[in-house]
Each structure stands twice: as structure tokens, then as C-alpha cells.
Design an enzyme around this catalytic site. Structure first.
Site, PDB file in Angstrom:
ATOM      1  N   LYS A 116       1.226   3.713 -11.178  1.00 12.14           N
ATOM      2  CA  LYS A 116       0.028   2.913 -10.857  1.00 12.14           C
ATOM      3  C   LYS A 116      -0.403   2.056 -12.063  1.00 12.14           C
ATOM      4  CE  LYS A 116      -0.353   4.332  -6.583  1.00 12.14           C
ATOM      5  NZ  LYS A 116      -0.086   3.424  -5.452  1.00 12.14           N
TER       6      LYS A 116
ATOM      7  N   TYR B   7       3.462   9.542 -11.310  1.00 12.81           N
ATOM      8  CA  TYR B   7       2.526   8.936 -10.343  1.00 12.81           C
ATOM      9  C   TYR B   7       1.527   8.026 -11.065  1.00 12.81           C
ATOM     10  CZ  TYR B   7      -0.991   8.167  -6.791  1.00 12.81           C
ATOM     11  OH  TYR B   7      -1.888   7.553  -5.933  1.00 12.81           O
TER      12      TYR B   7
ATOM     13  N   ASN C 285       0.800  -1.234   0.000  1.00 12.43           N
ATOM     14  CA  ASN C 285       0.000   0.000   0.000  1.00 12.43           C
ATOM     15  C   ASN C 285       0.828   1.278   0.000  1.00 12.43           C
ATOM     16  OD1 ASN C 285      -2.490   1.730   0.762  1.00 12.43           O
ATOM     17  ND2 ASN C 285      -1.074   2.048   2.472  1.00 12.43           N
TER      18      ASN C 285
HETATM   19  P1  NAD Z   1      -0.675   8.788   3.158  1.00 10.41           P
HETATM   20  O1  NAD Z   1       0.329   9.806   2.754  1.00 10.41           O
HETATM   21  O2  NAD Z   1      -1.719   9.122   4.158  1.00 10.41           O
HETATM   22  O3  NAD Z   1       0.078   7.457   3.641  1.00 10.41           O
HETATM   23  C1  NAD Z   1       1.183   6.962   2.938  1.00 10.41           C
HETATM   24  C2  NAD Z   1       1.775   5.784   3.663  1.00 10.41           C
HETATM   25  O4  NAD Z   1       2.939   5.385   2.920  1.00 10.41           O
HETATM   26  C3  NAD Z   1       2.221   6.105   5.071  1.00 10.41           C
HETATM   27  O5  NAD Z   1       1.899   5.030   5.923  1.00 10.41           O
HETATM   28  C4  NAD Z   1       3.744   6.218   4.963  1.00 10.41           C
HETATM   29  O6  NAD Z   1       4.427   5.722   6.115  1.00 10.41           O
HETATM   30  C5  NAD Z   1       4.048   5.298   3.793  1.00 10.41           C
HETATM   31  N1  NAD Z   1       5.265   5.725   3.139  1.00 10.41           N
HETATM   32  C6  NAD Z   1       5.502   6.920   2.518  1.00 10.41           C
HETATM   33  N2  NAD Z   1       6.783   6.959   2.089  1.00 10.41           N
HETATM   34  C7  NAD Z   1       7.351   5.774   2.463  1.00 10.41           C
HETATM   35  C8  NAD Z   1       8.637   5.205   2.286  1.00 10.41           C
HETATM   36  N3  NAD Z   1       9.614   5.852   1.663  1.00 10.41           N
HETATM   37  N4  NAD Z   1       8.870   3.958   2.788  1.00 10.41           N
HETATM   38  C9  NAD Z   1       7.898   3.283   3.403  1.00 10.41           C
HETATM   39  N5  NAD Z   1       6.652   3.749   3.592  1.00 10.41           N
HETATM   40  C10 NAD Z   1       6.393   4.985   3.122  1.00 10.41           C
HETATM   41  O7  NAD Z   1      -1.314   8.321   1.785  1.00 10.41           O
HETATM   42  P2  NAD Z   1      -2.647   7.530   1.407  1.00 10.41           P
HETATM   43  O8  NAD Z   1      -3.539   8.493   0.721  1.00 10.41           O
HETATM   44  O9  NAD Z   1      -3.156   6.724   2.543  1.00 10.41           O
HETATM   45  O10 NAD Z   1      -2.036   6.583   0.278  1.00 10.41           O
HETATM   46  C11 NAD Z   1      -1.885   5.188   0.434  1.00 10.41           C
HETATM   47  C12 NAD Z   1      -1.900   4.546  -0.929  1.00 10.41           C
HETATM   48  O11 NAD Z   1      -3.128   4.850  -1.578  1.00 10.41           O
HETATM   49  C13 NAD Z   1      -0.795   5.045  -1.871  1.00 10.41           C
HETATM   50  O12 NAD Z   1      -0.283   3.947  -2.599  1.00 10.41           O
HETATM   51  C14 NAD Z   1      -1.533   5.994  -2.787  1.00 10.41           C
HETATM   52  O13 NAD Z   1      -0.899   6.114  -4.031  1.00 10.41           O
HETATM   53  C15 NAD Z   1      -2.888   5.340  -2.872  1.00 10.41           C
HETATM   54  N6  NAD Z   1      -3.992   6.211  -3.288  1.00 10.41           N
HETATM   55  C16 NAD Z   1      -4.419   7.246  -2.518  1.00 10.41           C
HETATM   56  C17 NAD Z   1      -5.486   8.011  -2.947  1.00 10.41           C
HETATM   57  C18 NAD Z   1      -6.035   9.152  -2.151  1.00 10.41           C
HETATM   58  O14 NAD Z   1      -6.915   9.870  -2.680  1.00 10.41           O
HETATM   59  N7  NAD Z   1      -5.607   9.380  -0.932  1.00 10.41           N
HETATM   60  C19 NAD Z   1      -6.105   7.734  -4.173  1.00 10.41           C
HETATM   61  C20 NAD Z   1      -5.641   6.684  -4.935  1.00 10.41           C
HETATM   62  C21 NAD Z   1      -4.586   5.916  -4.477  1.00 10.41           C
END
Ligand code: NAD
Length: 246
Positions: free
Chosen positions: A158, A154, A90
Site C-alpha cells: 500500500k 501488505y 480496488n
Molecule cells: P474483500 O476481501 O471483501 O474483497 C476483495 C475483492 O478483491 C473481491 O472483490 C475479490 O474478488 C477481489 N480479489 C481478490 N483476489 C483477487 C484476484 N486474485 N484477482 C482479482 N480480484 C481479486 O476485501 P475488502 O476489505 O473489500 O478490500 C478491498 C480493498 O480495500 C483492498 O485493496 C484492501 O486492501 C483495501 N482495504 C480494506 C480495508 C478493510 O478494513 N477492509 C482497510 C484498508 C484497505
């Protein structure tokens, strides 16, 4: 729904990952969350224990692109629990940098975390999942289907996650390992809060279900795909986006 299962969730300290961890714990899994730093993983575990002291949760913070660190981590987890059943890839970072300004170092940063870590964790977990007939789940994104107006690497990362998901689903099916992804839309986490209001507000207005998504909306899909309810589903990219099509 996950009684007796051992799950690893990368990027489990906040946002969508934290919600997946909590959802899995509420469904009786034992969960190991990964994050990038000791302070953030400790804080996440503390927060979870405050919610329910009986949660079976622990944490590590391996470098997700370091083969030796990951190998040792998975071995430790297997030694502790005797099996590993679910890996959720994730952790991810986003970008909105315009192509002319996109540096090679940003390219490397995004591709390392969003693609290489998914490859590396999946590769190293397979021996354990062969034993448990386990599951790999990846966090994709709605931008993996339509692309995005800026931050090219980005969405590209994906698209790669979808490719890994569909390919590994086919490669590992005969081992009894299922591989699926969830493609969230606009979800209320720090990743989205960091974006300019001018970008997010108009986007939310176009979502047919009429609201921004919550991390739990996404975690519910992960729970389903991780569980035996999805025992005949593999190679799927499940959109959880309120029908948003950016
Ligand atoms: P967030 O920024 O709240 O959390 C990101 C997580 O990734 C955190 O737990 C952080 O510790 C971890 N992380 C970041 N850099 C890291 C590194 N170098 N090494 C290890 N861990 C690391 O983001 P989120 O919105 O919860 O995103 C989680 C996933 O969901 C991502 O893959 C993101 O691309 C995807 N996503 C998010 C959204 C959205 O709208 N928020 C939409 C589509 C996809």
C-alpha cells in the site's frame, strides 16, 4: 454525480468494491465490475439487478496481471460504451504473517495483486482516459501511512500504491487525468472478518469516531473523488478511517 460516465471497478464483487459499484450505479454511472471468477462476478451482477433492474452493470474476470487479457477487456468495454472515464483499482489481499514465516510465494501473491495489477491496469487504461480526461482511483489503506505489526508486504504494497498514485498524478496531470487514492481504516468486510478477534476488537476501541467503518463510508469518498466535485484534486491519499491511527 456520475451521469454519462463509464467506470471500471476491480475487486467489485464484495466488500468495499461492491459498495463502490453500487454507489456509482446509484449516481447514474455505467459500471463494469471485475472479479476473480465467473461465479462471483455473475452473483454480484445478479444481486445488483435484484436491487435495481435498471442498473447498467456488466462484469468481466480478467487476470489483473495479464497484459493481453486486460488489453482485450478494455478494448471490449470501449467498443461497447464508446468511452471509459473512471478506473478504480480496488482488488487487494491482506496478510498478517510474521516475517520469519513469510514465504516468497506469499510475497509474490501480494505484490502481484496489490501492486502489479494497479500498475498494469493503470498503464493500459491511460489511452482511453486521455480521450475522456478521466480519473484513476486506487484503494490504499491506513497501514500505508504507519505500517503494520505483521504481514510486512501488505503495508509495503500500500506504500507502493501511494507512490504510484502521487507519481501518476504528476505524470498524467497535463493530459487532464486525475489520480487519487482512498486510505480506509478498519472497515467491516470479509477481509477484516477473517482477522483474529483479539486483533480487531482492541483496534476498534481505539478509533476516535467510536465505531468500525462501513464499506459505504469508503464508497462515498470514491464517489466524491470520481466526480467533477473533485476536479482540482489530484495526487491525494484521502484517509477514511474515523481518525484511527494503528
Ligand atoms: P474483500 O476481501 O471483501 O474483497 C476483495 C475483492 O478483491 C473481491 O472483490 C475479490 O474478488 C477481489 N480479489 C481478490 N483476489 C483477487 C484476484 N486474485 N484477482 C482479482 N480480484 C481479486 O476485501 P475488502 O476489505 O473489500 O478490500 C478491498 C480493498 O480495500 C483492498 O485493496 C484492501 O486492501 C483495501 N482495504 C480494506 C480495508 C478493510 O478494513 N477492509 C482497510 C484498508 C484497505
Amino acid at each position: 454525480m456520475l451521469e454519462g460516465k463509464v467506470a471500471i471497478v476491480t475487486g467489485g464483487t464484495k466488500g468495499i468494491g461492491f459498495s463502490i459499484v453500487k454507489k456509482f450505479l446509484d449516481n447514474k454511472a455505467k459500471v463494469v465490475l471485475f472479479g476473480s471468477r465467473k461465479e462471483t462476478v455473475d452473483k454480484a451482477v445478479e444481486e445488483l439487478k435484484k436491487i435495481n433492474e435498471n442498473y447498467d452493470v456488466m462484469s468481466f474476470y480478467p487476470n489483473l496481471t495479464n497484459e493481453e487479457e486486460l488489453k482485450e477487456c478494455f478494448l471490449n468495454i470501449n467498443n461497447i460504451y464508446g468511452h471509459i472515464d473512471i478506473l478504480v483499482n480496488n482488488a487487494g489481499i491482506s496478510s498478517h504473517t510474521k516475517i520469519e514465516d513469510f514465504s516468497v510465494s506469499e510475497y509474490d501473491k501480494i505484490s502481484d495483486l496489490n501492486i502489479k495489477s494497479v500498475f498494469m491496469c493503470s498503464k493500459l487504461i491511460v489511452p482511453y482516459l486521455k480521450e475522456s480526461k478521466g480519473v484513476i482511483l486506487n484503494t490504499s489503506s491506513m497501514v500505508s501511512i504507519h505500517g503494520q505489526q505483521s504481514g510486512v508486504m501488505y503495508p509495503a504494497s500500500k506504500f507502493a500504491v501511494n507512490g504510484i498514485t502521487k507519481s501518476l498524478a504528476r505524470e498524467l496531470a497535463h493530459e487532464g487525468i486525475r489520480v487519487n487514492a482512498v486510505a480506509p481504516g478498519v472497515i467491516e468486510t470479509d477481509m477484516v472478518k477473517a482477522l483474529p478477534k483479539e486483533m480487531i476488537e482492541p483496534l476498534i476501541k481505539t478509533i476516535p469516531l467510536g465505531r468500525i467503518g462501513q464499506p459505504e463510508d469508503v464508497a462515498n469518498a470514491f464517489l466524491f473523488l470520481a466526480s467533477d466535485m473533485a476536479s482540482y484534486i489530484t495526487g491525494v491519499i484521502l484517509s477514511v478511517d474515523g481518525a484511527a491511527r494503528n
